[in-house]
Motif scaffolding. Structure first.
Motif, short mmCIF file in Angstrom:
data_model
loop_
_atom_site.label_atom_id
_atom_site.label_comp_id
_atom_site.label_asym_id
_atom_site.label_seq_id
_atom_site.Cartn_x
_atom_site.Cartn_y
_atom_site.Cartn_z
N TYR A 115 60.91 111.83 42.19
CA TYR A 115 60.25 110.74 41.08
C TYR A 115 59.66 109.84 41.59
O TYR A 115 58.52 109.47 40.94
N GLN A 116 59.70 109.12 42.68
CA GLN A 116 59.00 108.27 43.32
C GLN A 116 57.28 108.62 43.58
O GLN A 116 56.31 107.75 43.23
N LYS A 119 55.89 109.00 39.99
CA LYS A 119 55.92 107.82 39.22
C LYS A 119 54.35 107.17 39.93
O LYS A 119 53.67 106.55 38.98
N LYS A 123 50.92 106.59 37.68
CA LYS A 123 50.35 105.24 37.57
C LYS A 123 48.95 105.38 37.95
O LYS A 123 47.83 105.03 37.59
N TYR A 131 57.44 114.83 34.42
CA TYR A 131 58.73 115.43 34.71
C TYR A 131 58.78 116.35 35.47
O TYR A 131 57.70 116.94 35.89
N TYR A 145 64.02 114.82 37.26
CA TYR A 145 63.68 113.45 36.80
C TYR A 145 62.67 113.62 35.55
O TYR A 145 61.85 114.95 35.13
N LYS A 147 59.96 110.84 33.13
CA LYS A 147 59.29 109.54 33.44
C LYS A 147 60.38 108.19 33.49
O LYS A 147 59.96 107.48 34.03
#
Length: 157
Positions: A115-116, A119, A123, A131, A145, A147
């Protein structure tokens, strides 16, 4: 058990697509094979900004499959990654496919780590949605995960 994991990045900005693909590939020596629309692609094209610019300005639907020797997920290198890029109807989508055994071998097992990474990638590369989980990642029941947060599966072992 060895499961196929899919990490999807939907709605990648055309301005960021090439940078994202080149960053994931890292070096020509890391690219095993590359195919665009059914035709072999010179491996050097994967790391060529002009190639990605021409692809995103051509205005036609297209797809690419790029097999990598390794991909960096956070600070860990996972073997045998496949990048799938699809372009249709003005949208660029990217999927990263990995074997759960290769993730375990790289000591990458928590949904939080994936997820990190997703993410930060979302960005950095102007991604509308992301996802990931067991293939197909579109199945919300087997997601690691989305978003917004971690999914129902907490590990990929």
């Amino acid at each position: 058990m060895n499961e196929l994991l899919e990490f999807a990045f939907d709605g990648v900005s055309p301005d960021c697509l090439g940078k994202m693909m080149m960053d994931f590939a890292r070096a020509t020596e890391n690219v095993s094979t590359a195919v665009q629309d059914g035709l072999d692609l010179p491996l050097a094209s994967v790391l060529d900004p002009a190639y990605w610019h021409s692809l995103t300005t051509a205005g036609c639907d297209s797809w690419c499959i790029i097999n990598l020797k390794t991909i960096d997920i956070g600070d860990k290198a996972v073997d045998s990654a496949t990048l799938l890029m699809f372009h249709n109807d003005e949208l660029y989508n990217l999927a990263v496919l990995l074997s759960s055994k290769d993730c375990t071998k790289a000591n990458l097992e928590s949904a939080e780590e994936f997820y990190q990474w997703a993410k930060a990638s979302g960005k950095k590369y102007c991604v509308a949605d992301f996802y990931g989980g067991m293939d197909p990642a579109s199945d919300e029941k087997t997601r690691l995960y989305s978003k917004g947060a971690a999914g129902p599966f907490l590990t990929c072992t």
